[in-house]
Design a protein around this motif. Structure first.
Motif: not given
Length: 461
Positions: A395-405, A413-415, A429-434
């Motif tokens: 699950r990811f929470r929104a960071n308010g800038d179009g990204t999620w953590t 903890g990954e972006l 989609l980029d997820l921790g380099s994936f």
């Protein structure tokens, strides 16, 4: 029509009463009191025998021993969230001169600092705090038993250091910080450092005869942060609800989730058991339980919560040994979870949705593995396998800038971010380099290693 807080079914209530009756009888405890809460509301309480001639209820205090450590951990996480310290900081940075300053704050919270389990000298739980007037007396000349950070080794002196850290950073006593920062905001009026009437007395029961002896009720002094508190099943049920959902007046949902996340290796000889930041973590019957056990001479205690079920269970008894309060509390919780599973909240559509996020939902491919991105009702997103057992998910929470953590799972903890082409369309989609693409090994996306120019092929003849 039923409500989530309706009284439990008669068959469930009888099963719970039977379990605590067996525990009190076979464990030979002078008294035992228990409670189960759902979503922070008591749905069952039970007790066996008496305190001062009266049946104990949810408002009678018992000593809770090491459940105190969870309260202390909340105070430390508050300091972190306020920017007054970092969990990776060595203790020496904030509390110099202890002789154990190389240990990080996180290692103290998770009992991975290598410190001794107990203090040198007399059995500290049954002796005067005057014998330990300084931290040097608590730690002794050889405070370490293991290399720092290498293994989980439960340490009461470690939480004494955390109590002193709180006092140094706050500039007030541990007890005052506890009262103003946790007890008062959460309304825990029957939780205190000293016993308040009505309360149980602590007893030792002879192992081979049905006779008892009063246990001393020592003030722990510097060791208070490791086990001083008295509380009730009602107060602990409220505290458990806070540990499941957070309360912005005390600690955020994200921070209490961090407390419940294993931060130490699996405990030796206890399969499925680990330790977070001031909380024990168990896997039982496919569920994750978080909480803490506690004991001091004359008392045993257990508190567990299951976030997925919205349940918490508390068991308190006034005997030195004989009753495994933590085991009984876990069994009470699981009894309710299995007999009366949580009724899901009604599905409702989201009130609004960002079109740029809607553009991202649906299937993606990591190589040849299919995953799906879904919106969550909390305003975040969820990335996980389409098929059961198909791989990683978080699950990811929104960071308010179009990204999620990432909040949990492999990607905690990954972006996560959407990478767009110059024309604004989504490339991947980029997820921790994936790199996740809309089709397997999309030739129009920057797949690491490139895509073979001949594309997909059959078996050569």
């Amino acid at each position: 029509m039923t409500t989530p807080f309706e009284e439990l079914l008669p068959t469930t209530r009888r099963a719970l009463l039977h379990r605590i009756a067996v525990a009190q009888s076979e464990g030979r405890s002078p008294s035992l009191v228990a409670a189960v809460a759902r979503d922070g509301h008591l749905v069952w309480t039970g007790s066996r025998t008496s305190v001062d001639g009266h049946g104990p209820d949810e408002n009678v205090q018992y000593r809770i021993g090491s459940i105190t450590k969870t309260f202390t951990a909340v105070l430390v996480l508050r300091l972190r969230d306020e920017g007054l310290l970092d969990l990776g900081d060595p203790l020496e940075k904030h509390l110099p001169g202890t002789g154990a300053g190389e240990v990080s704050i996180a290692e103290l919270l998770a009992h991975t600092g290598g410190l001794a389990a107990e203090t040198p000298g007399e059995w500290w739980e049954r002796s005067s705090a005057a014998l330990r007037p300084t931290l040097a007396d608590v730690l002794g000349e050889r405070p370490f038993r293991h290399p720092v950070g290498r293994r989980h080794h439960y340490s009461n002196p470690g939480y004494t250091l955390l109590g002193s850290l709180i006092e140094k950073v706050r500039g007030v006593s541990w007890e005052q910080a506890l009262r103003t920062e946790i007890l008062e905001p959460l309304g825990l009026s029957r939780t205190s450092a000293q016993p308040q009437m009505p309360h149980a007395g602590g007893w030792a029961v002879h192992p081979y005869a049905d006779v008892m002896m009063p246990e001393p009720g020592e003030d722990l002094g510097l060791m208070a942060a490791a086990g001083q508190l008295w509380s009730t099943t009602r107060d602990l049920a409220v505290f458990a609800a806070f540990l499941a959902t957070g309360d912005e007046r005390v600690l955020s949902a994200e921070s209490v989730r961090e407390m419940r996340t294993p931060a130490a290796p699996e405990l030796p000889g206890a399969e499925g058991s680990s330790y977070g930041l001031g909380m024990q973590v168990l896997r039982r019957k496919g569920r994750t339980l978080a909480g803490h056990s506690g004991s001091l001479p004359g008392f045993v205690a257990g508190l567990w919560l299951s976030e997925q079920d919205g349940l918490a269970a508390v068991v308190l008894a006034n005997c030195t040994s004989g009753v495994s309060a933590a085991t009984v509390a876990a069994e009470l919780l699981l009894t309710v979870a299995e007999a009366e599973p949580r009724i899901p909240a009604p599905w409702r559509p989201l009130p609004a949705v960002d079109s740029s996020v809607m553009e991202l939902v649906g299937p993606w491919y990591w190589g040849t593995q299919t995953v799906a991105l879904r919106l969550t009702t909390e305003g975040g997103v969820e990335l996980g396998p389409v098929a059961a057992g198909g791989g990683r998910g978080s699950r990811f929470r929104a960071n308010g800038d179009g990204t999620w953590t990432g909040l949990d799972g492999y990607y905690a903890g990954e972006l996560l971010q959407a990478v767009r082409r110059p024309d604004g369309s989504v490339s991947h989609l980029d997820l921790g380099s994936f790199v996740f693409t809309r089709k397997p090994y999309d030739e129009d996306a920057p797949v690491p290693g490139g895509v073979h120019p001949d594309g997909w092929q059959g078996l050569p003849q």
